[in-house]
Scaffold this active site. Sequence first.
Site, mmCIF file in Angstrom:
data_model
loop_
_atom_site.group_PDB
_atom_site.id
_atom_site.type_symbol
_atom_site.label_atom_id
_atom_site.label_comp_id
_atom_site.label_asym_id
_atom_site.label_seq_id
_atom_site.Cartn_x
_atom_site.Cartn_y
_atom_site.Cartn_z
ATOM 1 N N ARG A 103 0.841 -1.198 0.000
ATOM 2 C CA ARG A 103 0.000 0.000 0.000
ATOM 3 C C ARG A 103 0.873 1.244 0.000
ATOM 4 N NH1 ARG A 103 -4.399 0.970 4.717
ATOM 5 N NH2 ARG A 103 -2.495 1.151 5.955
ATOM 6 N N THR A 107 -0.738 7.624 -1.074
ATOM 7 C CA THR A 107 -2.063 7.540 -1.716
ATOM 8 C C THR A 107 -2.944 6.470 -1.103
ATOM 9 O OG1 THR A 107 -1.363 5.908 -3.361
ATOM 10 C CG2 THR A 107 -0.978 8.223 -3.883
ATOM 11 N N ASP A 199 0.617 -2.440 12.570
ATOM 12 C CA ASP A 199 1.087 -2.951 11.279
ATOM 13 C C ASP A 199 1.418 -4.426 11.447
ATOM 14 O OD1 ASP A 199 2.912 -3.737 9.128
ATOM 15 O OD2 ASP A 199 2.876 -1.612 8.569
ATOM 16 N N ASP A 202 4.905 -5.725 10.083
ATOM 17 C CA ASP A 202 6.038 -5.343 10.938
ATOM 18 C C ASP A 202 6.059 -6.166 12.215
ATOM 19 O OD1 ASP A 202 7.203 -3.436 9.297
ATOM 20 O OD2 ASP A 202 5.983 -1.802 10.086
#
Length: 208
Positions: A103, A107, A199, A202
Amino acid sequence: MGKVNLIHHPLLEHKLSIIRNKATDTKTFRENVNEIGSLVTYEVTRDLATRDVRVTTPIADTICQELAKDVVIVPILRAGLGMVDGIHDVIPTAKIGHIGIYRDEKTLEPQQYYLKLPSIVSEATILIVDPMLATGGSAVAAIDLVKKQGGKDIRFVALVGCPEGIEFLQKHHPDVDIYLVAIDDHLNENGYIVPGLGDCGDRLFGTK
């Protein structure tokens, strides 16, 4: 319209509390994501078609049931890898494909960088897996790619989703059922699920 299936189980709730906790270390986080993957597989595959097969037990011949179609597990890289082993432990005959999508941080749009699917994808039940259904962009892009390769029987499997991601996926792929352990409140301005679990990539791989 595809169904949104919210999977409830005390063990899932317990493990979800562990992976939500920001103090959970990488090893424990990865183990619990893997275990959740195993547990949800029973619900995700509950309605798979079967066919008769004759087997010989130590006592006599009998008719049993076997899966009528192949199963293909397709993780969205890289976070989806955290669920693959757990699902594959339950369906060891499943083939595994890979879709690389990231991603764009500015944007929030999905960008494809890798695609490798088994040749049987058009005849199989396909489980597209990604721990988070956030904006829905990566999920929609992955399903687009699988359909272009001939995939028809597709299910999207995640751990945590949000209303925005669910709505976006259903808008673009109303024929795809969605399986979740939790539906959280909303997305924040950075495209993260709230309360979410951060995340996932991560946290799975210790890269932050």
